[in-house]
Design an enzyme around this catalytic site. Structure first.
Site, PDB file in Angstrom:
ATOM      1  N   TYR A 477       0.878  -1.182   0.000  1.00 21.60           N
ATOM      2  CA  TYR A 477       0.000   0.000   0.000  1.00 21.60           C
ATOM      3  C   TYR A 477       0.911   1.226   0.000  1.00 21.60           C
ATOM      4  CZ  TYR A 477      -3.891  -3.139   1.128  1.00 21.60           C
ATOM      5  OH  TYR A 477      -4.839  -4.126   1.103  1.00 21.60           O
TER       6      TYR A 477
HETATM    7  C1  LIG Z   1      -7.240  -2.150  -7.102  1.00 27.55           C
HETATM    8  C2  LIG Z   1      -6.127  -2.678  -6.229  1.00 27.55           C
HETATM    9  C3  LIG Z   1      -6.372  -3.777  -5.419  1.00 27.55           C
HETATM   10  C4  LIG Z   1      -5.372  -4.327  -4.611  1.00 27.55           C
HETATM   11  N1  LIG Z   1      -5.641  -5.410  -3.818  1.00 27.55           N
HETATM   12  C5  LIG Z   1      -4.653  -5.951  -3.059  1.00 27.55           C
HETATM   13  C6  LIG Z   1      -4.897  -7.103  -2.243  1.00 27.55           C
HETATM   14  O1  LIG Z   1      -5.989  -7.653  -2.200  1.00 27.55           O
HETATM   15  N2  LIG Z   1      -3.870  -7.589  -1.508  1.00 27.55           N
HETATM   16  C7  LIG Z   1      -2.631  -7.019  -1.505  1.00 27.55           C
HETATM   17  O2  LIG Z   1      -1.734  -7.526  -0.839  1.00 27.55           O
HETATM   18  N3  LIG Z   1      -2.384  -5.930  -2.263  1.00 27.55           N
HETATM   19  C8  LIG Z   1      -3.359  -5.385  -3.032  1.00 27.55           C
HETATM   20  N4  LIG Z   1      -3.091  -4.268  -3.798  1.00 27.55           N
HETATM   21  C9  LIG Z   1      -1.750  -3.680  -3.765  1.00 27.55           C
HETATM   22  C10 LIG Z   1      -0.819  -4.436  -4.708  1.00 27.55           C
HETATM   23  O3  LIG Z   1      -0.416  -5.654  -4.113  1.00 27.55           O
HETATM   24  C11 LIG Z   1       0.427  -3.591  -4.987  1.00 27.55           C
HETATM   25  O4  LIG Z   1       0.061  -2.372  -5.582  1.00 27.55           O
HETATM   26  C12 LIG Z   1       1.416  -4.352  -5.879  1.00 27.55           C
HETATM   27  O5  LIG Z   1       2.712  -3.828  -5.717  1.00 27.55           O
HETATM   28  C13 LIG Z   1       0.987  -4.304  -7.318  1.00 27.55           C
HETATM   29  O6  LIG Z   1       1.786  -5.090  -8.138  1.00 27.55           O
HETATM   30  P1  LIG Z   1       1.795  -4.755  -9.709  1.00 27.55           P
HETATM   31  O7  LIG Z   1       2.726  -5.688 -10.360  1.00 27.55           O
HETATM   32  O8  LIG Z   1       0.393  -4.675 -10.199  1.00 27.55           O
HETATM   33  O9  LIG Z   1       2.338  -3.264  -9.667  1.00 27.55           O
HETATM   34  P2  LIG Z   1       3.469  -2.445 -10.432  1.00 27.55           P
HETATM   35  O10 LIG Z   1       2.985  -1.025 -10.350  1.00 27.55           O
HETATM   36  O11 LIG Z   1       3.761  -3.006 -11.760  1.00 27.55           O
HETATM   37  O12 LIG Z   1       4.737  -2.640  -9.497  1.00 27.55           O
HETATM   38  C14 LIG Z   1       4.789  -2.282  -8.127  1.00 27.55           C
HETATM   39  C15 LIG Z   1       6.248  -2.141  -7.685  1.00 27.55           C
HETATM   40  O13 LIG Z   1       6.954  -3.366  -7.909  1.00 27.55           O
HETATM   41  C16 LIG Z   1       7.984  -3.189  -8.885  1.00 27.55           C
HETATM   42  N5  LIG Z   1       7.945  -4.349  -9.779  1.00 27.55           N
HETATM   43  C17 LIG Z   1       6.926  -4.699 -10.598  1.00 27.55           C
HETATM   44  N6  LIG Z   1       7.221  -5.842 -11.242  1.00 27.55           N
HETATM   45  C18 LIG Z   1       8.436  -6.233 -10.814  1.00 27.55           C
HETATM   46  C19 LIG Z   1       9.271  -7.346 -11.124  1.00 27.55           C
HETATM   47  N7  LIG Z   1       8.892  -8.265 -12.001  1.00 27.55           N
HETATM   48  N8  LIG Z   1      10.477  -7.443 -10.534  1.00 27.55           N
HETATM   49  C20 LIG Z   1      10.880  -6.500  -9.636  1.00 27.55           C
HETATM   50  N9  LIG Z   1      10.119  -5.429  -9.305  1.00 27.55           N
HETATM   51  C21 LIG Z   1       8.911  -5.290  -9.877  1.00 27.55           C
HETATM   52  C22 LIG Z   1       7.660  -1.879  -9.568  1.00 27.55           C
HETATM   53  O14 LIG Z   1       8.803  -1.280 -10.099  1.00 27.55           O
HETATM   54  C23 LIG Z   1       7.020  -1.086  -8.457  1.00 27.55           C
HETATM   55  O15 LIG Z   1       8.021  -0.559  -7.618  1.00 27.55           O
HETATM   56  C24 LIG Z   1      -4.085  -3.731  -4.612  1.00 27.55           C
HETATM   57  C25 LIG Z   1      -3.837  -2.628  -5.442  1.00 27.55           C
HETATM   58  C26 LIG Z   1      -4.854  -2.081  -6.241  1.00 27.55           C
HETATM   59  C27 LIG Z   1      -4.588  -0.887  -7.088  1.00 27.55           C
END
Ligand SMILES: Cc1cc2nc3c(=O)[nH]c(=O)nc-3n(C[C@H](O)[C@H](O)[C@H](O)COP(=O)(O)OP(=O)(O)OC[C@H]3O[C@@H](n4cnc5c(N)ncnc54)[C@H](O)[C@@H]3O)c2cc1C
Length: 535
Positions: A477
């Protein structure tokens, strides 16, 4: 031998860092960068099709598609010099080598759900490596494991598991469009956390490309780095290409209900009780509370509504016994409950109507994008009734429907895992976690700053009721109000530990040591990346 390698990499990193600013200038012509990519990719002919520059007609759609927070989907937000969408590991390796050569920052994006947009925004010249094409999922039912690539969403992972087995599942996020890459990097919790812990508690191997462009797995990266990538936050240690997960057993029938109670229906007393029962509930029960306010009567009287949103890993009879003995005042009846399969419960919690085809889990982009600012807290002592009433008053000061809180119990499996087993330290002693939410559908900067100020002042009201020294927060978060790195390249341990201790407590120091060993030149960096010790 190992030490020699380390020193060599260290020097290489420093050299590249110093040559950065000069070459960044040449980067104004993305052709040079493209040439560099081709030179370093195994499949040279295809790479140009996987790169989007601002002159490319699909650049904006590729950039915007997974941006979740509309606050950052504006023309004035900083844009990448180019976006690479790798098909092979060698494309990731090439992107790392060329970004270093040209002195541009690299942002890694999997699902784009970062609350502060750190996967696709930067104040300095940058490129994005977007893993959207690296999303294969291989489920091995016999072995009860799966390899999942970072670009997949958790919805895709659940769908592929359910396709092969009705009695296996995985304990990760509630929202299906969340990307595996960022989600696993920061922990990953969902409706089975009390039974099986977080996603990272069930990760058993991973493949990562490091700052030198080497492809490593658990064995070759070693236990320190493997520890760090399971909860130390994304974008600090390398590009995680894929994860091997241990699947968990789920019963063929689970039961769900959502009971809504307003203040007039004794919501305050029920919410107060909910806080006290968490530790006694069986691990099969997940009951979160969603709190929001709305205008109840024709005269616009404000009230609060508490929704008790529940999953039970078992049938309705057993669930009714549990709620009768541990939470009788909630008065759950058989009519409130619906039995279904585990995969259907995923859709239920994602807000889809019962009967929706499972294929909705394959949609990567959610159609409910909002402007938002969220925060998190951990509660260790029950909040008194007077404290709850103080919260409701503050909710009434915010516009109807904008503010929300989601509370979910810890305990169960979460309390059994030690604080240092993984970088994720919020374990025994946590009664529940709060997600503070403000989300709105339109308006410019003024509207945004009004809502952001509201949540900041609400957060300061909450300080007296939540964890202290440090005031803990959940890295997934992401909240840059709690502190950021100095982005001018020089790393400042003290500055970083202000936010780092909140997310990781004492694990922060070990994360810094791992970072210093694997990326001493601080190639992978963003506003809240783990800094190496200064060199
Ligand atoms: C609508 C919504 C619902 C959510 N629900 C939950 C939930 O139920 N439970 C929960 O725990 N969290 C929840 N989250 C939070 C979510 O877990 C985090 O936002 C998570 O970091 C998202 O991962 P992403 O790959 O989609 O994000 P991105 O924006 O792609 O990445 C997030 C971070 O990780 C880095 N990153 C991405 N991919 C990699 C990779 N392959 N290797 C190294 N670093 C990387 C990015 O650079 C960035 O710093 C929710 C978020 C939203 C917006």
């Amino acid at each position: 031998m190992k030490m020699q390698n380390f020193t060599m990499h260290h020097h290489l990193a420093c050299l590249l860092l110093f040559s950065g600013p000069l070459l960044a200038f040449a980067m104004n012509t993305p052709e040079n960068f493209l040439q560099c990519l081709s030179l370093h990719s195994e499949n040279a002919t295809s790479i140009s099709k996987l790169v989007y520059t601002p002159i490319n007609s699909s650049y904006s759609s590729v950039l915007d598609i997974t941006i979740q927070n509309l606050r950052f989907l504006t023309p004035s937000a900083p844009k990448p010099l180019l976006i690479v969408t790798p098909l092979h590991v060698s494309h990731i390796q090439a992107a790392i080598i060329c970004s270093r050569q040209y002195g541009v920052q690299m942002r890694i994006r999997s699902g784009g759900h970062d609350y502060e947009g750190l996967s696709y925004l930067s104040k300095v010249p940058f490129v994005i490596v977007d893993l959207v094409n690296l999303r294969s999922i291989a489920v091995d039912v016999e072995d009860e494991t799966a390899w999942v690539q970072s670009g997949a969403t958790v919805g895709e992972l659940y769908y592929r598991i359910a396709e092969k087995s009705k009695t296996l599942g995985f304990p990760a996020g509630v929202c299906p469009t969340v990307g595996v890459g960022g989600h696993f990097s920061g922990g990953g919790y969902g409706t089975m956390l009390r039974k099986y812990g977080l996603a990272i508690d069930n990760v058993i191997d991973a493949q990562l490309v490091d700052a030198q462009g080497r492809l490593l797995d658990r064995e070759s990266m070693g236990e320190d780095l493997f520890w760090a990538i399971r909860g130390g936050g994304g974008g600090s240690f390398g590009v995680v290409v894929s994860w091997k997960v241990k699947l968990v057993p789920v019963p063929s029938t689970v039961t769900v209900f959502t009971l809504r109670r307003t203040l007039e229906q004794h919501a305050t007393k029920l919410v107060h009780q909910w806080q006290l029962i968490g530790n006694e509930l069986p691990n099969d029960l997940f009951m979160r509370v969603i709190l929001q306010s709305y205008n109840s009567g024709p005269n616009g009287t404000r009230t609060m509504q508490a929704s008790f949103n529940t999953l039970y890993l078992g049938g309705v009879n057993a669930l009714l016994e549990v709620t009768r003995s541990s939470f009788p005042d909630l008065n759950v009846t058989r009519q409130d409950c619906t039995e279904m399969s585990w995969i259907e419960s995923i859709l239920y919690f994602a807000g889809f109507p019962i009967g929706e085809p499972l294929e909705v889990l394959l949609n990567r982009s959610s159609n409910t994008k909002l402007f938002f600012k969220h925060k998190s807290d951990y509660v260790k002592e029950p909040i008194p009734m007077s404290g709850l009433e103080g919260m409701w008053e503050r909710f009434f000061e915010e516009d109807e429907g904008v503010a929300q809180m989601i509370w979910n119990h810890y305990g169960g499996k979460m309390a059994e895992i030690s604080e240092s087993a993984l970088p994720f330290p919020h374990r025994a002693g946590v009664l529940y976690k709060i997600q503070h939410i403000t989300a709105w559908t339109d308006g410019g900067n003024e509207v945004a700053s009004k809502h952001v100020s509201w949540i900041r002042s609400f957060y300061s009201y909450m300080a007296r009721y939540v964890s202290k020294s440090p005031r803990e927060a959940y890295i997934n978060y992401r909240d840059i109000d709690i502190g950021t790195n100095n982005m001018k390249g020089d790393t400042d341990y003290k500055r970083a530990s202000a936010w780092g201790k909140k997310y990781f407590k004492n694990n922060f120091d070990r994360l810094v040591r791992v970072k210093t060993a694997v990326d001493p030149g601080n190639f992978f960096q963003h506003e809240q990346s783990i800094p190496p010790f200064s060199f």
